[in-house]
Design a protein around this motif. Structure first.
Motif, PDB file in Angstrom:
ATOM      1  N   UNK A  23      17.187  11.379 -10.038  1.00  0.00           N
ATOM      2  CA  UNK A  23      17.459  11.187 -11.461  1.00  0.00           C
ATOM      3  C   UNK A  23      16.661  10.019 -12.024  1.00  0.00           C
ATOM      4  N   UNK A  24      16.648   8.919 -11.302  1.00  0.00           N
ATOM      5  CA  UNK A  24      15.933   7.718 -11.750  1.00  0.00           C
ATOM      6  C   UNK A  24      14.430   7.982 -11.836  1.00  0.00           C
ATOM      7  N   UNK A  25      13.892   8.652 -10.822  1.00  0.00           N
ATOM      8  CA  UNK A  25      12.446   8.875 -10.790  1.00  0.00           C
ATOM      9  C   UNK A  25      11.975   9.962 -11.757  1.00  0.00           C
ATOM     10  N   UNK A  26      12.907  10.755 -12.271  1.00  0.00           N
ATOM     11  CA  UNK A  26      12.511  11.832 -13.187  1.00  0.00           C
ATOM     12  C   UNK A  26      12.304  11.340 -14.617  1.00  0.00           C
ATOM     13  N   UNK A  27      12.782  10.131 -14.905  1.00  0.00           N
ATOM     14  CA  UNK A  27      12.678   9.613 -16.272  1.00  0.00           C
ATOM     15  C   UNK A  27      11.251   9.156 -16.575  1.00  0.00           C
ATOM     16  N   UNK A  28      10.703   9.681 -17.655  1.00  0.00           N
ATOM     17  CA  UNK A  28       9.358   9.313 -18.117  1.00  0.00           C
ATOM     18  C   UNK A  28       8.315   9.412 -17.010  1.00  0.00           C
ATOM     19  N   UNK A  29       8.401  10.497 -16.246  1.00  0.00           N
ATOM     20  CA  UNK A  29       7.490  10.664 -15.114  1.00  0.00           C
ATOM     21  C   UNK A  29       6.617  11.903 -15.339  1.00  0.00           C
ATOM     22  N   UNK A  30       5.686  11.789 -16.276  1.00  0.00           N
ATOM     23  CA  UNK A  30       4.842  12.921 -16.642  1.00  0.00           C
ATOM     24  C   UNK A  30       3.996  13.400 -15.463  1.00  0.00           C
ATOM     25  N   UNK A  31       3.571  12.464 -14.602  1.00  0.00           N
ATOM     26  CA  UNK A  31       2.716  12.822 -13.477  1.00  0.00           C
ATOM     27  C   UNK A  31       3.436  13.764 -12.515  1.00  0.00           C
ATOM     28  N   UNK A  32       4.694  13.457 -12.221  1.00  0.00           N
ATOM     29  CA  UNK A  32       5.474  14.291 -11.308  1.00  0.00           C
ATOM     30  C   UNK A  32       5.661  15.693 -11.877  1.00  0.00           C
ATOM     31  N   UNK A  33       5.993  15.778 -13.169  1.00  0.00           N
ATOM     32  CA  UNK A  33       6.230  17.088 -13.762  1.00  0.00           C
ATOM     33  C   UNK A  33       4.930  17.858 -13.950  1.00  0.00           C
ATOM     34  N   UNK A  34       3.834  17.132 -14.114  1.00  0.00           N
ATOM     35  CA  UNK A  34       2.517  17.774 -14.140  1.00  0.00           C
ATOM     36  C   UNK A  34       2.258  18.457 -12.795  1.00  0.00           C
ATOM     37  N   UNK A  35       2.553  17.722 -11.716  1.00  0.00           N
ATOM     38  CA  UNK A  35       2.353  18.274 -10.369  1.00  0.00           C
ATOM     39  C   UNK A  35       3.287  19.447 -10.118  1.00  0.00           C
ATOM     40  N   UNK A  36       4.581  19.234 -10.397  1.00  0.00           N
ATOM     41  CA  UNK A  36       5.578  20.268 -10.124  1.00  0.00           C
ATOM     42  C   UNK A  36       5.346  21.500 -10.995  1.00  0.00           C
ATOM     43  N   UNK A  37       4.941  21.275 -12.238  1.00  0.00           N
ATOM     44  CA  UNK A  37       4.675  22.388 -13.137  1.00  0.00           C
ATOM     45  C   UNK A  37       3.527  23.243 -12.661  1.00  0.00           C
ATOM     46  N   UNK A  38       2.435  22.589 -12.239  1.00  0.00           N
ATOM     47  CA  UNK A  38       1.300  23.353 -11.730  1.00  0.00           C
ATOM     48  C   UNK A  38       1.639  24.068 -10.433  1.00  0.00           C
ATOM     49  N   UNK A  39       2.455  23.430  -9.609  1.00  0.00           N
ATOM     50  CA  UNK A  39       2.892  24.080  -8.373  1.00  0.00           C
ATOM     51  C   UNK A  39       3.697  25.337  -8.684  1.00  0.00           C
ATOM     52  N   UNK A  40       4.482  25.267  -9.759  1.00  0.00           N
ATOM     53  CA  UNK A  40       5.286  26.414 -10.182  1.00  0.00           C
ATOM     54  C   UNK A  40       4.401  27.576 -10.613  1.00  0.00           C
TER      55      UNK A  40
END
Length: 638
Positions: A484-501
């Motif tokens: 939860x803490x690391x998901x806040x304002x973490x565009x890089x992570x969601x960029x990675x996870x989104x492309x993986x999806x």
């Protein structure tokens, strides 16, 4: 003489359940009384709090939207197409409508008078069962043969209920339970229970429950000499009592017994322990109400002393899954029950390992990840797990980790003998990479989320789907806090996870044909897991983490919740939820038929209708992909 209009309506209805259970003469009797309703675009047929009509409805042409109002927003629940039946509330309830039916486009509706149809329901069990099952779920019923005659419920359930749907099934229980005060002796209470031929007694104060004693308490606390027979009942009672409201369903009661590991539930006026007692529900009541009681399997699991005994239970579970699907039991309910039983099997496997190795040197948590972490493991697919043990002194770390690695190896060995293959990627608690201290796991999740792409071969999205099977829930909570803490304002992570999806091969090719396997053992077959189901699983996970939806791991439940918290895209989320259930059923049926994982479907063996239904379930994926690209502005890892 039958007029042509009546005959045309009869010929239309006979193609759809439940009307296909009627003979032609019965169908003509019904159609002679049918009313025809023309609805212009956006015209409302009925809305929330309207008084019930004397008819239920079938869509003849067009599309009808069903919606509710939540948090001042109108939320689309489902869409009804030709052949779909809706507005069933007058059959089973007396209160007003709880949702709105509005024409999405110009539509033609058949209004079937309930008084005319009721005699056919009363004498035809198939019709009754179909209506009851359909009224009980809050989604379109996509489980009928060839997906025809889908029925839509008018039931809406509140957030504090344990499941998203209920069986509309009556539950008979003891409405005159034995009640005693705290000062009663065990001897006197036992005598009263014998005289009344019952196996429990409620301990009450001002007619409100404060405890319960059962035959089990006498065997485990009195017969073995722990307490004298003259002791008062408050010394041996179980407290607090698990309470339920008077209208509790079979499904809810069953899940509560499983969750709290109790044999009785106390029925009260409002479902809390602060109101008057109305009765007692026992396990026997549920066995009578439902022949396939998963509670029986849970008991067998707890008594099991070997992998062989656990395997026998798993085989019974497979039979239960097959029977439930054949009876059109909603898939989310099957997932929930199956998830509880598999969790119990995993827990018992860990316990058997501890019996062999001795007590653990530190507190720990065994977490199921992947499909079982989402409680979506109906088939005997491979096992995925991690083990997290509490931090210990540096000088003890090696010995403690050695113990838990042995525990992991013994547990996964038991599960392999039960029928769950080892994970080919090694995502198991027996692997030293995935068996480590809480601090090490915190560092692991920090690295995955703060620096995605580095050592990316070690990151798997399934590590973000987890469910505790054994051990300390505080450890699981800590992992959730880190994510939860690391998901806040973490565009890089969601960029990675989104492309993986979005990295998976599309299900349909340019010509809208199935992208089938071109070589290997599954040549000519369609990979329903990786090309159809997993994109939905990954998408639901991506949006859930980004919106910080904690405690919701199941893909279907995630999409349903996303429809509430992100109402702008609610229709897409609900379509994805529907698609996930349809695709999952295809896979489950394939797996049960061939005794395998069901990953690959022989398209040539499907009927024309089945192919069309499978293809239609794939339609929301392109829209979901576009939403992912737009919301997360995918760039760096594209």
């Amino acid at each position: 003489m039958i007029n042509s209009i009546t005959e045309n309506i009869a010929n239309f209805l006979k193609e759809y359940a439940p009307f296909n259970y009627l003979n032609y003469d019965e169908l003509i009797q019904v159609t002679n009384s049918i009313g025809v309703v023309n609805l212009d675009k956006h015209k409302v047929l009925f809305q929330i709090n309207d008084k019930l009509h004397d008819s239920f409805y079938v869509v003849a042409s067009g599309v009808i939207n069903l919606s509710v109002v939540a948090d001042s927003e109108e939320t689309l629940l489902n869409k009804c197409y030709p052949g779909d039946v809706f507005g069933l509330r007058p059959f089973f309830a007396k209160n007003n409508y709880m949702m709105t039916a509005k024409a999405r486009e110009e539509s033609l509706i058949y209004a079937i008078p309930i008084d005319i149809f009721k005699p056919f329901v009363a004498k035809n069990p198939q019709v009754l069962d179909f209506l009851l099952e359909s009224f009980a779920t809050n989604t379109r019923n996509p489980y009928d043969k060839e997906n025809r005659g889908k029925l839509i419920t008018d039931n809406v359930y509140t957030d504090n209920q344990t499941t998203e749907f209920q069986y509309f099934q009556s539950l008979t229980y003891n409405k005159t339970p034995l009640k005693v005060s705290k000062t009663y002796s065990v001897k006197d209470t036992a005598q009263l229970m014998t005289e009344n031929l019952i196996d429990s007694a409620l301990i009450i104060e001002q007619n409100q429950p404060v405890g319960i004693i059962t035959d089990t308490d006498f065997r485990t606390k009195i017969a073995n000499g722990r307490f004298p027979i003259s002791t008062t009942v408050d010394k041996i009672m179980s407290s607090p009592v698990i309470t339920v409201p008077e209208n509790v369903s079979v499904a809810e009661a069953q899940l509560l017994l499983l969750k709290y590991n109790v044999s009785h539930l106390c029925v009260t006026a409002d479902g809390s322990d602060k109101t008057d007692v109305r009765g007692v529900i026992s396990e026997h009541d549920l066995i009578v109400a439902q022949a396939n009681n998963p509670g029986v399997l849970i008991k067998e699991i707890k008594r099991a002393l070997s992998a062989k005994e656990l395997k026998l239970v798993r085989e019974k579970l497979t039979d239960l899954i097959q029977t439930s699907i054949s009876k059109n039991i909603p898939l989310p309910h099957i997932y929930t029950i199956t998830g509880e039983i598999i969790t119990a099997i995993i827990k018992r496997a860990v316990e058997l390992a501890i019996l062999d190795l001795g007590s653990p040197p530190a507190r720990f948590a065994w977490l199921s990840i992947g499909s079982q972490g989402r409680k979506e493991q109906l088939l005997l697919t491979d096992q995925d797990s991690i083990l997290v043990f509490e931090d210990v002194a540096p000088e003890k770390y090696r010995d403690v980790k050695d113990y838990f690695l042995k525990l992991g190896k013994r547990t996964t060995s038991v599960l392999e003998k039960v029928g769950y293959p080892y994970c080919p990627n090694g995502h198991m608690a027996s692997n030293m990479l995935w068996c480590k201290s809480l601090s090490d796991w915190i560092k692991q999740y920090d690295n995955w989320m703060k620096t995605p792409g580095e050592n990316s071969n070690n990151i798997a999205s399934i590590f973000f789907d987890y469910e505790i099977a054994f051990g300390e829930t505080k450890i699981e909570d800590t992992i959730a806090d880190v994510i939860s803490k690391n998901s806040k304002s973490n565009a890089l992570f969601f960029d990675y996870l989104g492309n993986d999806t979005l990295r998976k091969n599309p299900a349909l090719n340019f010509f809208k044909k199935f992208n089938i396997e071109e070589e290997g053992n599954n040549k000519g077959k369609f990979d329903v897991k990786n090309k159809a189901i997993m994109p939905l699983v990954d998408g639901a996970r991506l949006f859930s983490i980004s919106l910080n939806l904690r405690g919701i791991n199941n893909t279907y439940s995630r999409f349903k919740q996303l429809a509430l918290v992100d109402p702008k895209f609610s229709e897409l989320y609900l379509n994805c939820a529907d698609a996930f259930l349809i695709l999952s059923k295809f896979r489950t049926l394939e797996g049960l038929k061939n005794d395998n994982s069901g990953d690959y479907i022989a398209i040539d063996e499907l009927t024309k209708v089945e192919k069309e239904r499978l293809k239609n379930a794939l339609l929301p994926m392109k829209e979901l992909e576009d939403l992912i690209k737009d919301k997360f502005q995918l760039t760096q890892f594209s």
